[in-house]
Write an enzyme that holds these catalytic residues in place. Structure first.
Site, mmCIF file in Angstrom:
data_model
loop_
_atom_site.group_PDB
_atom_site.id
_atom_site.type_symbol
_atom_site.label_atom_id
_atom_site.label_comp_id
_atom_site.label_asym_id
_atom_site.label_seq_id
_atom_site.Cartn_x
_atom_site.Cartn_y
_atom_site.Cartn_z
ATOM 1 N N LYS A 190 0.832 -1.197 0.000
ATOM 2 C CA LYS A 190 0.000 0.000 0.000
ATOM 3 C C LYS A 190 0.865 1.245 0.000
ATOM 4 O O LYS A 190 2.020 1.232 0.417
ATOM 5 C CB LYS A 190 -0.912 0.013 1.243
ATOM 6 N N CYS A 191 0.268 2.345 -0.450
ATOM 7 C CA CYS A 191 0.906 3.643 -0.507
ATOM 8 C C CYS A 191 1.493 3.988 0.875
ATOM 9 O O CYS A 191 0.823 3.747 1.879
ATOM 10 C CB CYS A 191 -0.149 4.674 -0.910
ATOM 11 N N PRO A 192 2.705 4.467 0.944
ATOM 12 C CA PRO A 192 3.585 4.965 -0.095
ATOM 13 C C PRO A 192 4.651 3.959 -0.543
ATOM 14 O O PRO A 192 5.553 4.325 -1.286
ATOM 15 C CB PRO A 192 4.251 6.163 0.568
#
Length: 76
Positions: A10-12
């Site tokens: 998942k981001c980042p």
């Protein structure tokens, strides 16, 4: 061609790991980045613009995004 499979991250993390991988490439090398995080469809192309590298292909296959990047020559 180098491949970086970031499925499930998942981001980042996808952008951070893509940035690190791009730094290790030589001019002209290609990197295929695979992500499942929908935000990567925005974040990875933005990163590529920032680094001056070339996004040669962007496609979605099911839940996966594929980014084919060519490392640009870096200024001296």
């Amino acid at each position: 061609m180098n491949e970086l499979d970031l499925s499930g991250l998942k981001c980042p993390l996808p952008v951070l790991r893509t940035r690190k991988a791009l730094r290790s490439l030589q001019s002209g090398d290609q990197l295929l980045v695979i992500c499942t995080d929908p935000l990567a469809s925005i974040d990875v192309p933005n990163l590529i613009r920032e680094t001056g590298d070339v996004l040669e292909e962007l496609r979605q296959e099911g839940a996966k995004w594929h980014f084919l990047v060519r490392k640009s020559p870096q200024p001296a």
